[in-house]
Structure formats: structure tokens, C-alpha cells
Design an enzyme around this catalytic site. Structure first.
Site, PDB file in Angstrom:
ATOM      1  N   ASP A  85      39.733  39.406  34.165  1.00 25.88           N
ATOM      2  CA  ASP A  85      40.392  40.667  34.521  1.00 25.88           C
ATOM      3  C   ASP A  85      41.479  40.425  35.562  1.00 25.88           C
ATOM      4  O   ASP A  85      42.586  40.979  35.478  1.00 25.88           O
ATOM      5  CB  ASP A  85      39.349  41.641  35.042  1.00 25.88           C
ATOM      6  CG  ASP A  85      39.959  42.940  35.538  1.00 25.88           C
ATOM      7  OD1 ASP A  85      40.480  43.701  34.708  1.00 25.88           O
ATOM      8  OD2 ASP A  85      39.909  43.201  36.760  1.00 25.88           O
ATOM      9  N   GLU A 154      38.963  39.639  28.041  1.00 29.29           N
ATOM     10  CA  GLU A 154      39.076  39.207  29.437  1.00 29.29           C
ATOM     11  C   GLU A 154      38.302  37.918  29.694  1.00 29.29           C
ATOM     12  O   GLU A 154      38.772  37.042  30.428  1.00 29.29           O
ATOM     13  CB  GLU A 154      38.594  40.319  30.360  1.00 29.29           C
ATOM     14  CG  GLU A 154      39.527  41.530  30.368  1.00 29.29           C
ATOM     15  CD  GLU A 154      39.009  42.666  31.212  1.00 29.29           C
ATOM     16  OE1 GLU A 154      39.836  43.501  31.644  1.00 29.29           O
ATOM     17  OE2 GLU A 154      37.785  42.749  31.435  1.00 29.29           O
TER      18      GLU A 154
END
Length: 265
Positions: A85, A154
Site C-alpha cells: 500500500d 498491493e
């Protein structure tokens, strides 16, 4: 596996090629893999081609594609998702900062959030058919879950960063993300806000959200929420968090309305 005096879990020793190591010997596992219901994981070489990177450490990509329902949390993709992320955020922020020199912070933020939102990541995951490579508990609908699909992207970004550094991540993002710096930054409200504004504009009662079901362990729950709107029936969505499930349900309701088939019955 359990014998007279020995008990262990083959999952703890499985390699990507379907073998496992025990007492320094390599064995071929010929049974049904309990984590995938007997369906072998898709060829990781095809996925590497889609990513544009050959992994030196195959364990990284295996971890990035393992859901917490199939192993301990420390060995699932959750830690990689945390890192991915942040890495993805850096790549996207750097891209828009460099390619949109005349835009202010607000316009850059709009572009950033559009590129980093869950629906964008889930769409990229489906284009790459990531669900075919995931290890999860039997019966889990990975492909139909936007939250899981975006998390996988991610975690994959993190695995790519750890294996090859920032350059292959940048190449991957630039190749796969819808980054159109020439298009104007569009102001876009979240789905729940847009659905509420639609209801108010039509003189309808505000949308009603309800919990339909909650499944899975406390550390990795899957919650299904529904949204009901007068004259338009209901829509449901499942995600790992309430806010994500409600947003997805609202998005589906808006799509129903836009398609003109939202009448009851």
C-alpha cells in the site's frame, strides 16, 4: 499427515512445484491439496510474464498470493499488503507530481485516489486473473470479492519491490494502471454519497444499509451488507470491512439505476 508417532501439516512444507520436504528429502505430493479443493494453482510463470518480472525469490510471490484463511496471518499476504500500500502510494504520487506540473494539491489528490481506490485495484487484479493463482480455503469466492482482489494487488506490489526494488514496481504500475495525465482530474464523490444525493433528488427515503451475514474468523471476517432504495430493490456486497461492503453495495445500486433496470419485481 498423521502416523502412529508423527503428525505434521504438509502445508507448512509445500513448495510451489507441488513437492514438500521432510527430513531433508523431497517428496511429490500426489493427493488433493486441501487448500485449493484439488485445483492446482495456475502457472506462476504466466503471472511473472504479466507482471514483467522474473522473481529470484519465489517464496515472496507465493506469500503474496496466500490468503489468511489458508495459513497463519504471519504467512499470508497481509504483511505484504501493508508494505505494498505504501510503495504503490509512492509510485502513484511520484507519477502525478511529475506528469501534472500545473495542478494543485487538490487536483493531484483526486488523481491519486482514483488510481489507488479499491475498485481500480480490483479491476487490475481481474485483468491479470490473480484469483487463479491464490491459495485460500475451499469455496471462497476470491474473484468476486473486491476487497480481497485489491489486497492481492498491493501484496504483489510489495513482493515485487522486495525482490527487485523500486524500478520493476514503477514499470509494473505504469503498464497496468489507468494513468492518463492528459485527462482532467474529475471530482468524484464516494458511492454512498452519490446514492444519497440521488435519493434526495428524487424525493425518496435515504438508502438503508443492513448487515446480511458475517463469516470467517475474527482476524479475517467477511461481511455481507445490503442497501435498499425505494423503487429500486436491494443490492448486496461482501468485503472484509463494513465500509467497503457498503460502498460496493452502493456502487452496484448506482449501476443498476444507470442501466435503467432498477424497478422492483
Amino acid at each position: 499427515f498423521q502416523g502412529d508417532r508423527l503428525k505434521f501439516d504438509i502445508r507448512d512444507m509445500m513448495h510451489d512445484n507441488g513437492t514438500f520436504t521432510f527430513r531433508n528429502q523431497v517428496f511429490a505430493y500426489r493427493g488433493r491439496h486441501s487448500l485449493t479443493g484439488g485445483r492446482p494453482r495456475a502457472d506462476l510463470a504466466r503471472l511473472e510474464d504479466a507482471i514483467g518480472h522474473k522473481f529470484s525469490d519465489r517464496d515472496l510471490i507465493a506469500e503474496a498470493l496466500t490468503h489468511s484463511s489458508a495459513t497463519s496471518r504471519s504467512r499470508s499476504y497481509e504483511r505484504l499488503e501493508f508494505l505494498g500500500d505504501r510503495v504503490l502510494g509512492l509510485i502513484l504520487a511520484d507519477y502525478f507530481h511529475a506528469h501534472c506540473p500545473d495542478e494543485d494539491e487538490g487536483q493531484l489528490s483526486l488523481r491519486f485516489h482514483a488510481a489507488a481506490r479499491q475498485s481500480t485495484l480490483a479491476s487490475i487484479a481481474r485483468e491479470m486473473d490473480l484469483a487463479a493463482h491464490v491459495t485460500s480455503q475451499p469455496g471462497m469466492d476470491v474473484a468476486g470479492n473486491d476487497s480481497v482482489m485489491s489486497d492481492l494487488v498491493e501484496s504483489l506490489v510489495a513482493a515485487l519491490y522486495l525482490d527487485g526494488g523500486i524500478d520493476p514496481v514503477r514499470a509494473f504500475v505504469h503498464a497496468r494502471w489507468p494513468l492518463d495525465a492528459a485527462a482532467p482530474a474529475a471530482t468524484e464523490k464516494d458511492a454512498k454519497s452519490r446514492l444519497q444525493e440521488y435519493a434526495m433528488s428524487k424525493g425518496l427515503a435515504l438508502p438503508s444499509y443492513s448487515l446480511v451475514s458475517r463469516e470467517g474468523p475474527d482476524h479475517a471476517p467477511m461481511m455481507t451488507y445490503s442497501v435498499a432504495l425505494d423503487g429500486h430493490g436491494t443490492e448486496t456486497a461482501t468485503a472484509g470491512a463494513r465500509k467497503h461492503a457498503e460502498q460496493q453495495a452502493a456502487t452496484r445500486m448506482l449501476e443498476r439505476i444507470e442501466q435503467g433496470n432498477g424497478s422492483d419485481g
